[in-house]
Design an enzyme around this catalytic site. Structure first.
Site, short mmCIF file in Angstrom:
data_model
loop_
_atom_site.label_atom_id
_atom_site.label_comp_id
_atom_site.label_asym_id
_atom_site.label_seq_id
_atom_site.Cartn_x
_atom_site.Cartn_y
_atom_site.Cartn_z
N HIS A 135 0.81 -1.22 0.00
CA HIS A 135 0.00 0.00 0.00
C HIS A 135 0.85 1.27 0.00
O HIS A 135 0.32 2.37 -0.20
CB HIS A 135 -0.99 0.00 1.17
N GLY B 22 2.78 6.96 8.64
CA GLY B 22 4.21 7.19 8.43
C GLY B 22 5.05 5.99 8.81
O GLY B 22 6.20 5.86 8.38
N ASP C 32 -0.34 -7.54 1.65
CA ASP C 32 0.20 -6.17 1.68
C ASP C 32 1.72 -6.22 1.82
O ASP C 32 2.28 -5.95 2.89
CB ASP C 32 -0.44 -5.40 2.83
N GLY D 86 4.77 0.05 6.22
CA GLY D 86 5.87 -0.58 5.50
C GLY D 86 7.07 -0.92 6.34
O GLY D 86 7.93 -1.69 5.92
#
Length: 266
Positions: A73, A211, A118, A214
């Site tokens: 994403h 933020g 993801d 990932g």
């Protein structure tokens, strides 16, 4: 003892994966805190070009000299670079590197509607040399399931409070693992959480936030090395630290075949 992926071991032969020169100062203190500089040397800042200015958008994990693990994403049609060896994003720091992106591989079954699979890999334009401030994390054994309440740490430059500003200094926070049986209960995440995901946190105080996406869920194995067991995927839309809505991570051990195949064929 957890096994390490052969690829990660080969590229980390000099420094050793998951063994920072400056070990993180980890405590059971509730709340996020500034990290010890260079104590999470596999943490990267994924940045995009906006009118000639590079801006942080997501975190990620260096897993070899030329591959970074992040969330699907986080990827769009933007121009990206990877910033490695960073502590304070607002400063020019000795030993840090900004490297262009050669290739991005998003999981072919990534589903943004239901947030499934993801996960993405970024290949750097040029391999990096491992140093005290830049090295790879270890990867877990395929299929490994973290035990309930395992002490793991989320790291990133995400917001420290819902709606707050992004910090300049890398943050770390203790997020105990919540097992699938608990996290999939109706008053937790219910059916939204699959067995290819890891939940951590949920106390209503500490969580990943915007933020941090990932970035890694770092867990220390029996040998003292740090493995990346999760990739920050999603959290509650009500607030980052909503009680019984722990941060949800893509479970790296569920995707080891995909990771190894992608790295070897690209």
């Amino acid at each position: 003892m957890m096994k390490f992926v052969v690829l990660a071991c080969l590229v980390a032969a000099v420094y050793g994966c998951g063994m920072p020169t400056f070990p993180p100062v980890v405590t059971r203190v509730v709340g996020g805190e500034d990290v010890r500089p260079n104590s999470w040397p596999w943490q990267i800042s994924l940045q995009y070009d906006r009118d000639g200015e590079w801006r942080h958008t997501c975190g990620g994990t260096l897993i070899s000299s030329e591959w970074v693990l992040t969330a699907a994403h986080c990827i769009s049609s933007r121009t990206y670079r990877v910033n490695l060896g960073k502590h304070n994003l607002a400063e020019t720091e000795e030993g840090s590197l900004a490297v262009g992106v050669a290739k991005i591989l998003v999981h072919e079954k990534w589903n943004p509607l239901f947030i499934r699979n993801d996960i993405a890999l970024i290949k750097l334009e040029t391999p990096v040399t491992f140093t005290d401030s830049i090295m790879a994390a270890c990867l877990p054994e395929a299929g490994f399931i973290l035990p309930n309440n395992e002490s793991c740490y989320v790291t990133g430059w995400g917001r420290t409070v819902t709606g707050g500003a992004l910090p300049d200094i890398l943050q770390q926070a203790l997020l105990p693992v919540v097992d699938h049986a608990t996290c999939s209960q109706n008053d937790w995440w219910g059916f939204q959480v699959k067995d290819t995901m890891v939940c951590a946190g949920g106390d209503g105080i500490v969580s990943g936030c915007n933020g941090d996406s990932g970035g890694p869920l770092n867990c220390q194995n029996a040998d003292g090395a740090w493995e990346v067991h999760g990739i920050v995927s999603f959290g509650s839309g009500l607030s980052c630290n909503f009680r019984k809505k722990p941060t949800v991570f893509t479970q790296v051990s569920s995707y080891m075949d995909w990771i190894n195949t992608a790295m070897m064929s690209n």
